[in-house]
Design an enzyme around this catalytic site. Structure first.
Site, PDB file in Angstrom:
ATOM      1  N   ASP A  35       0.791  -1.164   0.096  1.00  0.00           N
ATOM      2  CA  ASP A  35      -0.014   0.118   0.101  1.00  0.00           C
ATOM      3  C   ASP A  35       0.968   1.221  -0.038  1.00  0.00           C
ATOM      4  O   ASP A  35       2.035   1.265   0.585  1.00  0.00           O
ATOM      5  CB  ASP A  35      -0.845  -0.074   1.189  1.00  0.00           C
ATOM      6  CG  ASP A  35      -2.061   1.098   0.827  1.00  0.00           C
ATOM      7  OD1 ASP A  35      -3.276   0.490   0.992  1.00  0.00           O
ATOM      8  OD2 ASP A  35      -1.707   2.143   1.116  1.00  0.00           O
ATOM      9  N   VAL A 106     -11.030   2.932  -3.547  1.00  0.00           N
ATOM     10  CA  VAL A 106     -10.708   2.444  -4.744  1.00  0.00           C
ATOM     11  C   VAL A 106     -11.561   1.340  -5.219  1.00  0.00           C
ATOM     12  O   VAL A 106     -11.830   0.252  -4.660  1.00  0.00           O
ATOM     13  CB  VAL A 106      -9.350   1.925  -4.930  1.00  0.00           C
ATOM     14  CG1 VAL A 106      -8.894   1.307  -6.478  1.00  0.00           C
ATOM     15  CG2 VAL A 106      -8.221   2.946  -4.556  1.00  0.00           C
ATOM     16  N   HIS A 110     -10.184  -5.344  -3.436  1.00  0.00           N
ATOM     17  CA  HIS A 110      -8.814  -5.376  -2.805  1.00  0.00           C
ATOM     18  C   HIS A 110      -9.077  -5.918  -1.320  1.00  0.00           C
ATOM     19  O   HIS A 110     -10.128  -5.544  -0.751  1.00  0.00           O
ATOM     20  CB  HIS A 110      -8.244  -4.239  -2.881  1.00  0.00           C
ATOM     21  CG  HIS A 110      -8.618  -2.857  -2.514  1.00  0.00           C
ATOM     22  ND1 HIS A 110      -9.517  -2.413  -3.272  1.00  0.00           N
ATOM     23  CD2 HIS A 110      -8.587  -2.368  -1.473  1.00  0.00           C
ATOM     24  CE1 HIS A 110     -10.138  -1.337  -2.606  1.00  0.00           C
ATOM     25  NE2 HIS A 110      -9.284  -1.142  -1.312  1.00  0.00           N
ATOM     26  N   HIS A 112      -6.996  -6.002   2.004  1.00  0.00           N
ATOM     27  CA  HIS A 112      -5.833  -5.538   2.846  1.00  0.00           C
ATOM     28  C   HIS A 112      -5.440  -6.233   3.590  1.00  0.00           C
ATOM     29  O   HIS A 112      -6.173  -7.031   4.214  1.00  0.00           O
ATOM     30  CB  HIS A 112      -6.272  -4.075   3.646  1.00  0.00           C
ATOM     31  CG  HIS A 112      -6.814  -2.820   2.970  1.00  0.00           C
ATOM     32  ND1 HIS A 112      -6.097  -1.765   2.884  1.00  0.00           N
ATOM     33  CD2 HIS A 112      -7.912  -2.503   2.477  1.00  0.00           C
ATOM     34  CE1 HIS A 112      -6.787  -0.963   2.074  1.00  0.00           C
ATOM     35  NE2 HIS A 112      -8.176  -1.414   2.034  1.00  0.00           N
TER      36      HIS A 112
HETATM   37  P1  5GP Z   1      -9.831   1.403   0.246  1.00  0.00           P
HETATM   38  O1  5GP Z   1     -10.109   2.548   0.894  1.00  0.00           O
HETATM   39  O2  5GP Z   1     -10.307   1.348  -1.130  1.00  0.00           O
HETATM   40  O3  5GP Z   1     -10.194  -0.058   0.934  1.00  0.00           O
HETATM   41  O4  5GP Z   1      -8.464   1.172   0.152  1.00  0.00           O
HETATM   42  C1  5GP Z   1      -7.549   1.933  -1.093  1.00  0.00           C
HETATM   43  C2  5GP Z   1      -6.139   1.630  -0.551  1.00  0.00           C
HETATM   44  O5  5GP Z   1      -5.322   2.021  -1.599  1.00  0.00           O
HETATM   45  C3  5GP Z   1      -5.584   2.727   0.548  1.00  0.00           C
HETATM   46  O6  5GP Z   1      -5.251   2.048   1.642  1.00  0.00           O
HETATM   47  C4  5GP Z   1      -4.498   3.563  -0.237  1.00  0.00           C
HETATM   48  O7  5GP Z   1      -3.636   3.932   0.553  1.00  0.00           O
HETATM   49  C5  5GP Z   1      -4.086   2.711  -1.445  1.00  0.00           C
HETATM   50  N1  5GP Z   1      -3.962   3.247  -2.648  1.00  0.00           N
HETATM   51  C6  5GP Z   1      -4.502   4.271  -3.148  1.00  0.00           C
HETATM   52  N2  5GP Z   1      -3.599   4.779  -4.460  1.00  0.00           N
HETATM   53  C7  5GP Z   1      -2.816   3.926  -4.477  1.00  0.00           C
HETATM   54  C8  5GP Z   1      -1.756   3.841  -5.365  1.00  0.00           C
HETATM   55  O8  5GP Z   1      -1.525   4.529  -6.305  1.00  0.00           O
HETATM   56  N3  5GP Z   1      -0.641   2.831  -5.273  1.00  0.00           N
HETATM   57  C9  5GP Z   1      -0.851   2.052  -4.125  1.00  0.00           C
HETATM   58  N4  5GP Z   1       0.232   1.035  -3.728  1.00  0.00           N
HETATM   59  N5  5GP Z   1      -1.786   2.033  -3.131  1.00  0.00           N
HETATM   60  C10 5GP Z   1      -2.675   2.915  -3.163  1.00  0.00           C
END
Ligand code: 5GP
Length: 127
Positions: A35, A106, A110, A112
């Protein structure tokens, strides 16, 4: 039910090679990478290569092969990062956010994988 997948999301761009990532593991159907804003010493994202918006979309439409590959890749990440309990590691948490109430940033499914420290209670009670 049909799911609308947005091809411009950041993980779709990572899968197309348009944005770099720190890959930990890649298999035929799955990619695991660090991340960009880690919230724990271990913070890895595991994503299917297929176009799935969230967990329930993946469960409904992915093939058994994709689901098995994804699940085993996530478990292998736990092993590789040393968080697997009982084998030197001290545990981890998996989280899959979905939709508005899940506060999903996103819109590509995914998982985590977080670990490397005591993670605290699962949720803070809302005010
Ligand atoms: P969500 O809130 O959708 O469950 O988590 C999205 C995750 O994607 C977040 O923890 C954020 O830090 C990570 N993230 C967002 N953009 C990028 C990116 O460009 N590269 C990587 N490696 N992680 C990303």
């Amino acid at each position: 039910m049909s799911y609308a997948y947005d091809d411009s999301n950041i993980f779709a761009r990572i899968l197309r090679g348009e944005i770099p990532n720190k890959t930990l593991l890649e298999t035929p159907h799955t990619l695991a990478f660090h991340d960009i804003r880690p919230q724990a010493p271990v913070h890895v994202l595991v994503i299917p290569k297929g176009k799935y918006v969230n967990f329930d979309h993946f469960a409904a439409d992915a093939s058994d092969e994709e689901i098995a590959d994804f699940t085993r890749t996530a478990a292998e990440v736990c092993r590789m990062t040393g968080v697997k309990p009982g084998q030197g590691g001290q545990g981890y948490r998996t989280i899959a956010n979905a939709g508005e109430h899940g506060v999903q940033e996103v819109p590509h499914y995914h998982l985590h994988i977080l670990g490397g420290r005591v993670l605290g209670p699962m949720l803070k009670r809302a005010e």
